[in-house]
Motif scaffolding. Structure first.
Motif, PDB file in Angstrom:
ATOM      1  N   MET A  99       0.828  -1.204   0.000  1.00 23.69           N
ATOM      2  CA  MET A  99       0.000   0.000   0.000  1.00 23.69           C
ATOM      3  C   MET A  99       0.862   1.253   0.000  1.00 23.69           C
ATOM      4  SD  MET A  99      -3.277  -0.606  -0.213  1.00 23.69           S
ATOM      5  CE  MET A  99      -3.953   0.964   0.324  1.00 23.69           C
ATOM      6  N   SER A 100       2.060   1.180   0.544  1.00 23.40           N
ATOM      7  CA  SER A 100       2.996   2.306   0.510  1.00 23.40           C
ATOM      8  C   SER A 100       3.795   2.340  -0.782  1.00 23.40           C
ATOM      9  CB  SER A 100       3.962   2.217   1.700  1.00 23.40           C
ATOM     10  OG  SER A 100       3.270   2.251   2.922  1.00 23.40           O
ATOM     11  N   PHE A 101       4.097   1.180  -1.319  1.00 23.31           N
ATOM     12  CA  PHE A 101       4.908   1.082  -2.535  1.00 23.31           C
ATOM     13  C   PHE A 101       4.205   1.735  -3.727  1.00 23.31           C
ATOM     14  CE2 PHE A 101       5.996  -1.272  -6.435  1.00 23.31           C
ATOM     15  CZ  PHE A 101       7.380  -1.179  -6.445  1.00 23.31           C
ATOM     16  N   ILE A 102       2.918   1.524  -3.866  1.00 17.85           N
ATOM     17  CA  ILE A 102       2.203   2.025  -5.038  1.00 17.85           C
ATOM     18  C   ILE A 102       2.269   3.550  -5.138  1.00 17.85           C
ATOM     19  CG2 ILE A 102      -0.052   2.195  -6.172  1.00 17.85           C
ATOM     20  CD1 ILE A 102      -0.594  -0.644  -5.031  1.00 17.85           C
ATOM     21  N   PRO A 103       1.924   4.309  -4.095  1.00 16.61           N
ATOM     22  CA  PRO A 103       2.034   5.770  -4.247  1.00 16.61           C
ATOM     23  C   PRO A 103       3.466   6.263  -4.316  1.00 16.61           C
ATOM     24  CG  PRO A 103       1.358   5.192  -2.022  1.00 16.61           C
ATOM     25  CD  PRO A 103       1.286   3.936  -2.820  1.00 16.61           C
ATOM     26  N   ALA A 104       4.377   5.610  -3.569  1.00 17.31           N
ATOM     27  CA  ALA A 104       5.758   6.091  -3.545  1.00 17.31           C
ATOM     28  C   ALA A 104       6.475   5.846  -4.863  1.00 17.31           C
ATOM     29  CB  ALA A 104       6.524   5.420  -2.402  1.00 17.31           C
ATOM     30  N   SER A 105       6.253   4.670  -5.465  1.00 20.45           N
ATOM     31  CA  SER A 105       7.046   4.275  -6.632  1.00 20.45           C
ATOM     32  C   SER A 105       6.312   4.404  -7.963  1.00 20.45           C
ATOM     33  CB  SER A 105       7.511   2.820  -6.455  1.00 20.45           C
ATOM     34  OG  SER A 105       8.318   2.683  -5.309  1.00 20.45           O
TER      35      SER A 105
END
Length: 213
Positions: A99-105
């Motif tokens: 869930m953090s990877f999608i917006p960050a990357s």
């Protein structure tokens, strides 16, 4: 007890709207197509100084921004919908990771793509190069995620979560599903199941009409 969501069809508000639909919570959308200019972005300014969507106003009047944060918060506020692993669930760590990877990357690349002049200036060649490189970066990130995840029926196993809604929406954006299928073959059947959820057919048709071909 109605939620108010600043969003737009086909945008990052779509997974939030999908989650609210599955939860069964009443909500209204204030349409703000922010990529169409300052007038649309100004609609969001009173609740989000970044003038970006989505922005959610809770029934208590609190403002939440950032799609991943909104999705996680909604799942926690409505545990009866079972749209996220609980803190004691062994799937919780990977849920938070992705869930953090999608917006960050991935999602962050679209801030660049929406206006490549932000980084490339007025040089058309530089802008074209940025557009090509960001597509490659998005595909690379999907490939990395695909290599690190072992889906079941859904991305985290046998239960649908807001992560599935998030990936199904963002994978519809460029470089679109054809390339997504090439670089993320293990996740592709999952997003197609999300596309086909009977509970969301009317919703998809209204808020993000889509066909893979």
């Amino acid at each position: 007890m109605t939620y108010t969501l600043y969003g737009a069809a086909g945008s990052g508000s779509v997974p939030v709207e999908a989650a609210l639909t599955l939860i069964g919570a009443p909500y209204e959308v204030i349409e703000a197509v922010t990529w169409e200019g300052d007038a649309e972005r100004d609609k969001v300014a009173p609740v989000n100084p970044m003038r970006q969507i989505p922005a959610l106003i809770t029934p208590d009047g609190e403002t939440l921004t950032e799609s991943a944060a909104i999705l996680i918060w909604l799942a926690e506020q409505h545990p009866e919908a079972a749209l996220a692993p609980e803190p004691c669930d062994p799937r919780r760590a990977q849920f938070l990771r992705w869930m953090s990877f999608i917006p960050a990357s991935i999602y962050s690349m679209f801030w660049v793509r929406d206006a490549p002049s932000r980084l490339g200036g007025d040089d058309p060649a530089a802008q074209a190069r940025i557009e090509a490189l960001t597509l490659d970066r998005i595909a690379e990130c999907w490939s990395v995620m695909d290599s690190q995840i072992t889906p079941g029926r859904w991305l985290l196993g046998d239960e649908l979560t807001v992560l599935d809604l998030y990936v199904a929406t963002v994978s519809r954006w460029r470089p679109r599903r054809e390339r997504f299928a090439e670089v993320a073959p293990r996740m592709t059947p999952v997003v197609r199941r999300v596309d086909a959820l009977p509970e969301l057919q009317a919703f998809w048709a209204a808020r993000f009409p889509f066909a893979e071909d």
